[in-house]
Design a protein around this motif. Structure first.
Motif, PDB file in Angstrom:
ATOM      1  N   ARG A 152       0.816  -1.213   0.000  1.00 24.50           N
ATOM      2  CA  ARG A 152       0.000   0.000   0.000  1.00 24.50           C
ATOM      3  C   ARG A 152       0.854   1.269   0.000  1.00 24.50           C
ATOM      4  O   ARG A 152       0.651   2.183  -0.802  1.00 24.50           O
ATOM      5  N   SER A 153       1.816   1.349   0.923  1.00 19.84           N
ATOM      6  CA  SER A 153       2.581   2.592   1.088  1.00 19.84           C
ATOM      7  C   SER A 153       3.363   2.944  -0.163  1.00 19.84           C
ATOM      8  O   SER A 153       3.401   4.112  -0.582  1.00 19.84           O
ATOM      9  N   SER A 154       3.993   1.952  -0.785  1.00 21.79           N
ATOM     10  CA  SER A 154       4.791   2.207  -1.981  1.00 21.79           C
ATOM     11  C   SER A 154       3.915   2.649  -3.138  1.00 21.79           C
ATOM     12  O   SER A 154       4.228   3.623  -3.850  1.00 21.79           O
ATOM     13  N   ARG A 157       2.535   6.192  -2.495  1.00 20.18           N
ATOM     14  CA  ARG A 157       3.579   7.213  -2.617  1.00 20.18           C
ATOM     15  C   ARG A 157       3.917   7.469  -4.079  1.00 20.18           C
ATOM     16  O   ARG A 157       3.989   8.618  -4.534  1.00 20.18           O
ATOM     17  N   ASN A 158       4.134   6.402  -4.843  1.00 21.35           N
ATOM     18  CA  ASN A 158       4.537   6.558  -6.243  1.00 21.35           C
ATOM     19  C   ASN A 158       3.469   7.224  -7.091  1.00 21.35           C
ATOM     20  O   ASN A 158       3.782   7.851  -8.113  1.00 21.35           O
ATOM     21  N   ASN A 159       2.222   7.085  -6.698  1.00 27.11           N
ATOM     22  CA  ASN A 159       1.134   7.677  -7.469  1.00 27.11           C
ATOM     23  C   ASN A 159       0.641   8.991  -6.880  1.00 27.11           C
ATOM     24  O   ASN A 159      -0.454   9.458  -7.213  1.00 27.11           O
ATOM     25  N   GLY A 160       1.474   9.594  -6.029  1.00 31.37           N
ATOM     26  CA  GLY A 160       1.181  10.930  -5.507  1.00 31.37           C
ATOM     27  C   GLY A 160       0.004  10.987  -4.567  1.00 31.37           C
ATOM     28  O   GLY A 160      -0.676  12.023  -4.501  1.00 31.37           O
ATOM     29  N   LEU A 161      -0.218   9.912  -3.806  1.00 33.94           N
ATOM     30  CA  LEU A 161      -1.395   9.852  -2.951  1.00 33.94           C
ATOM     31  C   LEU A 161      -1.077  10.047  -1.473  1.00 33.94           C
ATOM     32  O   LEU A 161      -1.966   9.881  -0.633  1.00 33.94           O
ATOM     33  N   ASN A 162       0.174  10.372  -1.141  1.00 35.76           N
ATOM     34  CA  ASN A 162       0.481  10.670   0.259  1.00 35.76           C
ATOM     35  C   ASN A 162      -0.323  11.896   0.689  1.00 35.76           C
ATOM     36  O   ASN A 162      -0.228  12.960   0.083  1.00 35.76           O
ATOM     37  N   GLY A 163      -1.135  11.730   1.713  1.00 40.15           N
ATOM     38  CA  GLY A 163      -1.971  12.829   2.176  1.00 40.15           C
ATOM     39  C   GLY A 163      -3.262  12.990   1.401  1.00 40.15           C
ATOM     40  O   GLY A 163      -4.040  13.904   1.684  1.00 40.15           O
ATOM     41  N   ALA A 164      -3.504  12.109   0.430  1.00 40.12           N
ATOM     42  CA  ALA A 164      -4.725  12.205  -0.366  1.00 40.12           C
ATOM     43  C   ALA A 164      -5.927  11.694   0.423  1.00 40.12           C
ATOM     44  O   ALA A 164      -5.781  11.037   1.462  1.00 40.12           O
ATOM     45  N   SER A 165      -7.100  11.972  -0.081  1.00 37.72           N
ATOM     46  CA  SER A 165      -8.321  11.533   0.585  1.00 37.72           C
ATOM     47  C   SER A 165      -8.460  10.022   0.497  1.00 37.72           C
ATOM     48  O   SER A 165      -7.870   9.367  -0.360  1.00 37.72           O
ATOM     49  N   ASN A 189       0.476  -2.742   4.974  1.00 31.96           N
ATOM     50  CA  ASN A 189       0.752  -1.353   5.336  1.00 31.96           C
ATOM     51  C   ASN A 189       2.176  -1.137   5.831  1.00 31.96           C
ATOM     52  O   ASN A 189       2.650  -0.006   5.907  1.00 31.96           O
ATOM     53  N   SER A 190       2.869  -2.215   6.187  1.00 29.43           N
ATOM     54  CA  SER A 190       4.208  -2.095   6.773  1.00 29.43           C
ATOM     55  C   SER A 190       5.186  -1.477   5.782  1.00 29.43           C
ATOM     56  O   SER A 190       5.034  -1.591   4.564  1.00 29.43           O
ATOM     57  N   THR A 191       6.197  -0.844   6.325  1.00 30.97           N
ATOM     58  CA  THR A 191       7.308  -0.358   5.515  1.00 30.97           C
ATOM     59  C   THR A 191       8.512  -0.185   6.443  1.00 30.97           C
ATOM     60  O   THR A 191       8.384  -0.207   7.661  1.00 30.97           O
ATOM     61  N   TYR A 192       9.683  -0.041   5.837  1.00 30.38           N
ATOM     62  CA  TYR A 192      10.916   0.170   6.593  1.00 30.38           C
ATOM     63  C   TYR A 192      11.556   1.471   6.131  1.00 30.38           C
ATOM     64  O   TYR A 192      11.596   1.751   4.925  1.00 30.38           O
ATOM     65  N   ALA A 193      12.057   2.230   7.067  1.00 30.05           N
ATOM     66  CA  ALA A 193      12.663   3.515   6.719  1.00 30.05           C
ATOM     67  C   ALA A 193      13.812   3.345   5.740  1.00 30.05           C
ATOM     68  O   ALA A 193      14.070   4.216   4.905  1.00 30.05           O
ATOM     69  N   ALA A 194      14.529   2.206   5.815  1.00 26.58           N
ATOM     70  CA  ALA A 194      15.681   1.971   4.945  1.00 26.58           C
ATOM     71  C   ALA A 194      15.288   1.442   3.566  1.00 26.58           C
ATOM     72  O   ALA A 194      16.151   1.265   2.705  1.00 26.58           O
ATOM     73  N   ASP A 195      14.004   1.179   3.345  1.00 25.01           N
ATOM     74  CA  ASP A 195      13.555   0.638   2.063  1.00 25.01           C
ATOM     75  C   ASP A 195      13.377   1.772   1.065  1.00 25.01           C
ATOM     76  O   ASP A 195      12.436   2.566   1.162  1.00 25.01           O
TER      77      ASP A 195
END
Length: 338
Positions: A152-154, A157-165, A189-195
Motif C-alpha cells: 500500500r505505502s509504496s 507514494r509513487n502515485n502521488g497519494l500521500n496525504g490524499a483523501s 501497510n508495513s514499511t521500513y525507513a531503509a527501504d
C-alpha cells in the motif's frame, strides 16, 4: 490471474549492472555476485542476462559462455520493477506495462527503464497492455490461486497519494484489483525507513508455494489484521526479521556522485530474507553475512522439502538498494530467438 514466479517456464532474466553512480568499484563486485548467482540458478533453471548495447563487449569478456545474453536498453539493473507484471488469461500470458518513476525519483535518467516493457514485449512477441498507474513488480505478488499481496505505502507514494483523501486512495486500489483479478487482495501497510522503494511487499511477504506465505517476522505484529484475512488454506512461514544497518563509511567511496541520483550510503542498507527467488524447482535464499543466514535457509527447507533450497550471497545486491528478487524477472517461454 497474476502469475506466480514459479509458473513461468521461460528463463530467469537479470540485467548487467553498470552504473558507476550506484554500484561501487565500477560495478565489478556486483557483476561478480550477480554472475555467481546466475550460475547457481542455471543448475536448476535457464537464465538470461540482458546487457545494455554499450556494455556488450565488456560483459562478453566477463560472463561465462554458458550464460546467454541479449542486448536490451535500461538505466539500472532492476528488471523486477521496470519489467512486466504477468497475468494468465484464456488466450495466453499478457505483459502489463505500468508506469515507472525510478522509485519516486531516486534517479532522473529513466527513459530506457520506462520503455523497457515495450522493447522486451516487441522482441519476443508478447501481448502488451499499457497502464497509466505506477506499479513496480516488487510491490505485488500472488500464489496463483486467487490470493494477491500488495504494497500500500509504496503504491500510494509513487502515485502521488500521500496525504490524499481516502476516496482517492480507494480509487487506485480498486483499479489495480480490477486489473489483477483475485479472490483475496491483501494490502500490506508495513514499511521500513531503509527501504528505498517506499515499502515493497517482496521485503515483507512473498508466496513460496500456493499454500505457503513467507513473511518477515516483524509483519506478524505490524500487519496482523492483514494476515487475518488470509484463507485458512494458507500457512505462514516466519523468516528471521528484516534488518537495517548503517554500512561502513568507506564502502561507497568509489561510487561517483551525480546530480539528482541518491547518494549511496546516505541511508542504511536493508537485508530481507523474504527477497528470495523461486523458480519451478528451487528457492534461492539471500545471505548477508548475518547470524540468521543459516536459519533462514533451514526454515525454508523445512517448508518445501520437495524443492532445492540454495543459499546465495546478496550483500552487494543490497548495497545497490535491492536483493535477488529485485534483480531478476521470470519470463514466459521465448517464442522468438533472442
Amino acid at each position: 490471474m497474476l502469475c506466480p514466479d514459479w509458473s513461468l517456464p521461460g528463463p530467469l532474466l537479470a540485467l548487467w549492472p553498470f552504473r558507476i553512480d550506484v554500484w561501487r568499484e565500477q560495478a565489478r563486485p556486483i557483476q561478480r555476485q550477480l554472475t555467481d548467482f546466475l550460475v547457481e540458478v542455471q543448475a536448476h533453471h535457464p537464465v538470461l542476462m540482458g546487457v545494455h548495447p554499450r556494455e556488450l563487449s565488456r560483459a562478453s569478456r566477463f560472463l561465462p559462455t554458458t550464460i546467454q545474453t541479449i542486448p536490451l536498453r535500461y538505466n539500472d539493473a532492476w528488471p523486477r520493477d521496470i519489467g512486466p507484471v504477468w497475468t494468465q488469461t484464456p488466450s495466453g500470458i499478457q505483459a502489463h506495462d505500468f508506469q515507472f518513476s525510478a522509485w519516486n525519483g531516486l534517479y532522473p535518467n529513466m527513459a530506457a527503464d520506462q520503455t523497457f516493457v515495450r522493447e522486451l514485449s516487441a522482441r519476443f512477441g508478447w501481448r502488451r497492455i499499457a497502464h497509466q498507474t505506477i506499479l513496480e513488480g516488487g510491490a505485488v505478488n500472488s500464489n496463483g490461486a486467487g490470493v494477491v499481496c500488495w504494497s500500500r505505502s509504496s503504491i500510494e507514494r509513487n502515485n502521488g497519494l500521500n496525504g490524499a483523501s481516502s476516496v482517492a486512495r480507494s480509487r487506485i486500489q480498486q483499479a489495480l484489483e480490477k486489473t489483477i483479478n483475485a479472490t483475496h487482495h491483501l494490502w500490506f501497510n508495513s514499511t521500513y525507513a531503509a527501504d528505498e522503494t517506499g515499502g515493497h511487499v517482496d521485503n515483507m511477504a512473498q508466496f513460496l508455494t500456493p499454500e505457503w506465505l513467507a513473511i518477515d517476522t516483524n509483519v506478524r505484529q505490524s500487519d496482523a489484521a492483514i494476515l487475518a484475512q488470509l484463507p485458512t488454506s494458507i500457512k505462514i512461514l516466519e523468516l528471521p526479521p528484516t534488518c537495517s544497518f548503517q554500512p561502513s563509511p568507506g564502502l561507497f567511496s568509489s561510487v561517483q556522485r551525480r546530480a539528482g541520483v541518491m547518494r549511496r550510503g546516505s541511508k542504511p542498507l536493508l537485508s530481507s530474507y523474504v527477497n528470495f527467488v523461486r523458480t519451478p524447482t528451487a528457492v534461492f535464499v539471500p545471505q548477508f553475512g548475518r547470524a540468521d543466514d543459516a536459519e533462514a535457509v533451514r526454515l525454508i527447507r523445512s517448508a518445501v522439502p520437495h524443492l532445492a533450497v540454495v543459499p546465495v550471497a546478496a550483500d552487494e545486491m543490497i548495497a545497490g538498494g535491492g536483493g535477488p528478487h529485485c534483480m531478476t524477472l521470470p519470463l514466459p517461454l521465448l517464442h522468438r530467438p533472442a
